[in-house]
Scaffold this active site. Structure first.
Site, PDB file in Angstrom:
ATOM      1  N   GLY A  77      43.963  49.722  44.471  1.00  0.00           N
ATOM      2  CA  GLY A  77      42.789  48.977  44.922  1.00  0.00           C
ATOM      3  C   GLY A  77      43.196  47.827  45.829  1.00  0.00           C
ATOM      4  O   GLY A  77      42.562  46.772  45.863  1.00  0.00           O
ATOM      5  N   LEU A 128      39.960  41.265  45.903  1.00  0.00           N
ATOM      6  CA  LEU A 128      41.058  40.621  45.160  1.00  0.00           C
ATOM      7  C   LEU A 128      42.389  41.298  45.486  1.00  0.00           C
ATOM      8  O   LEU A 128      43.396  40.641  45.746  1.00  0.00           O
ATOM      9  CB  LEU A 128      40.766  40.745  43.668  1.00  0.00           C
ATOM     10  CG  LEU A 128      41.567  39.918  42.698  1.00  0.00           C
ATOM     11  CD1 LEU A 128      41.459  38.440  43.026  1.00  0.00           C
ATOM     12  CD2 LEU A 128      41.117  40.192  41.288  1.00  0.00           C
ATOM     13  N   ASP A 186      45.379  52.413  47.998  1.00  0.00           N
ATOM     14  CA  ASP A 186      43.920  52.463  47.872  1.00  0.00           C
ATOM     15  C   ASP A 186      43.488  53.879  48.235  1.00  0.00           C
ATOM     16  O   ASP A 186      44.313  54.714  48.622  1.00  0.00           O
ATOM     17  CB  ASP A 186      43.249  51.415  48.776  1.00  0.00           C
ATOM     18  CG  ASP A 186      41.909  50.951  48.185  1.00  0.00           C
ATOM     19  OD1 ASP A 186      41.772  49.746  47.888  1.00  0.00           O
ATOM     20  OD2 ASP A 186      41.036  51.818  47.969  1.00  0.00           O
ATOM     21  N   ILE A 187      42.192  54.136  48.099  1.00  0.00           N
ATOM     22  CA  ILE A 187      41.703  55.503  48.306  1.00  0.00           C
ATOM     23  C   ILE A 187      41.663  55.869  49.799  1.00  0.00           C
ATOM     24  O   ILE A 187      41.616  57.041  50.162  1.00  0.00           O
ATOM     25  CB  ILE A 187      40.304  55.654  47.652  1.00  0.00           C
ATOM     26  CG1 ILE A 187      39.935  57.125  47.478  1.00  0.00           C
ATOM     27  CG2 ILE A 187      39.249  54.882  48.440  1.00  0.00           C
ATOM     28  CD1 ILE A 187      38.800  57.360  46.515  1.00  0.00           C
ATOM     29  N   ASP A 240      43.974  58.231  45.232  1.00  0.00           N
ATOM     30  CA  ASP A 240      42.656  58.321  44.591  1.00  0.00           C
ATOM     31  C   ASP A 240      42.967  58.276  43.102  1.00  0.00           C
ATOM     32  O   ASP A 240      43.480  59.256  42.540  1.00  0.00           O
ATOM     33  CB  ASP A 240      41.968  59.647  44.970  1.00  0.00           C
ATOM     34  CG  ASP A 240      40.663  59.833  44.172  1.00  0.00           C
ATOM     35  OD1 ASP A 240      39.873  60.725  44.531  1.00  0.00           O
ATOM     36  OD2 ASP A 240      40.462  59.097  43.181  1.00  0.00           O
ATOM     37  N   TYR A 281      28.761  48.696  35.255  1.00  0.00           N
ATOM     38  CA  TYR A 281      30.054  48.049  35.544  1.00  0.00           C
ATOM     39  C   TYR A 281      30.509  47.245  34.327  1.00  0.00           C
ATOM     40  O   TYR A 281      31.646  47.354  33.870  1.00  0.00           O
ATOM     41  CB  TYR A 281      29.883  47.137  36.751  1.00  0.00           C
ATOM     42  CG  TYR A 281      31.004  46.177  37.026  1.00  0.00           C
ATOM     43  CD1 TYR A 281      30.841  44.814  36.771  1.00  0.00           C
ATOM     44  CD2 TYR A 281      32.215  46.608  37.564  1.00  0.00           C
ATOM     45  CE1 TYR A 281      31.856  43.921  37.038  1.00  0.00           C
ATOM     46  CE2 TYR A 281      33.232  45.710  37.835  1.00  0.00           C
ATOM     47  CZ  TYR A 281      33.047  44.369  37.581  1.00  0.00           C
ATOM     48  OH  TYR A 281      34.050  43.472  37.848  1.00  0.00           O
TER      49      TYR A 281
END
Ligand code: VAH
Length: 313
Positions: A6, A11, A32-33, A47, A137
């Site tokens: 991520g 962040l 990251d993806i 992923d 979430y």
């Protein structure tokens, strides 16, 4: 070697740079993806719903720590509840399982004040308050905290977690959060554009300056193992304010700044969140103390964004 999942996020992008400074660029693998956005250094597309892909990168670089910063946030998550649940939980469980099987020494798992709902006190919300979140979430973060604790108790995996307040920084843009207004407001002020706020003027939320949030993360991960007494997640507090209060701080510096209030579904999310957080456990266990107050945040954000936008103004 540290893996950040991520790393393109609000962040993740700032934490990657901080970890590169601390451990050296050669010892940090960002992922990251999609391809790297602002990252300079080692990068892999991951992923995180694909455990095999995580394991491949862990093996390739002999990863010893994983920071899992990929998730769909509170506001965006409500658009597709089951997808949000699947992504937030599957990615975490993949990280925990890959970590267990590959002797990862430490895992960082970000939680959030979104774990609190109507059943928790809204003033000085304690670490051990009732967790009855109103967003998917938040539900995924409560369960993520419990899974983190489970992997510590059952397998001894050293997973550590912080419940972040809303994070405010100039280095990156937030995506899909309920606290994102507190970043956008500074961009609009510097660009001399009227700011349309999606919360009511009196809606107070716990917030934190990016540098404090990054320092908290590093200090938690550096603390000796025996100092970590909470294995679900630690509350940390920065500064709480309402849109009206942050607008007043901006007006002191930008007298022509204009704000309008157009509350939307995110006001319904925010009204169930704490107003102020009790972070005494983090202070006692590993010495946490925030440094930035609202005036400092306002000065730093306006100065940095004015420099960033200068050519355009
Ligand atoms: C969100 N910025 O708004 C995130 C965070 C506490 C808020 O979890 O969803």
């Amino acid at each position: 070697v540290i893996l950040i999942i991520g790393a393109n996020g609000q962040l993740g992008s700032v934490l990657t740079k901080r970890l590169q400074e601390k451990y050296g660029v050669a010892n940090v693998v960002a992922s990251d993806i999609t391809e790297a956005k602002t990252i300079n250094g080692l990068f892999e597309v991951i992923d995180a719903t694909d455990a095999g892909r995580i394991e491949y990168v862990v093996t390739k670089y002999k990863i010893t720590q994983i920071y899992h910063l990929a998730a769909i946030l509170s506001a965006k998550g409500e658009a597709n509840p089951l997808k949000t649940w699947e992504i937030n939980m599957k990615t975490l469980l993949n990280v925990l399982e890959v970590s267990r099987l590959n002797n990862i020494q430490k895992v960082f798992y970000p939680s959030s004040i979104a774990v609190f709902g109507g059943g928790a006190p809204r003033i000085n919300t304690p670490n051990n308050a009732c967790l009855d979140p109103s967003t998917v979430y938040g539900i995924s973060k409560v369960d993520g905290e419990n899974w983190a604790q489970y992997y510590f108790l059952k397998y001894g995996l050293d997973v550590r977690s912080i419940r972040y307040p809303g994070i405010i920084g100039y280095q990156s843009l937030p995506g899909g959060g309920t606290t994102d207004y507190a970043v956008d407001i500074f961009h609009k002020a510097v660009l001399n554009e009227t700011f349309s706020c999606f919360l009511n003027d009196e809606t107070t939320l716990p917030m934190m300056y990016m540098d404090d949030a990054i320092r908290a993360t590093i200090e938690l991960m550096d603390a000796p193992l025996e100092q970590i007494k909470i294995r679900t997640s630690y509350n940390i507090a920065g500064v709480s304010f309402s849109p009206k209060e942050i607008a007043a701080e901006i007006l002191k510096r930008f007298p022509d700044f204009k704000i309008e209030y157009k509350p939307d579904f995110r006001e319904d999310i925010a009204k169930n969140w704490p107003k102020t957080i009790d972070d005494s456990n983090a202070s006692k266990d590993w010495g946490w103390k925030a440094k930035y107050n609202l005036s400092d945040i306002t000065d730093t954000m306006l100065n940095a964004l004015a420099a960033y936008y200068k050519p355009a103004i």
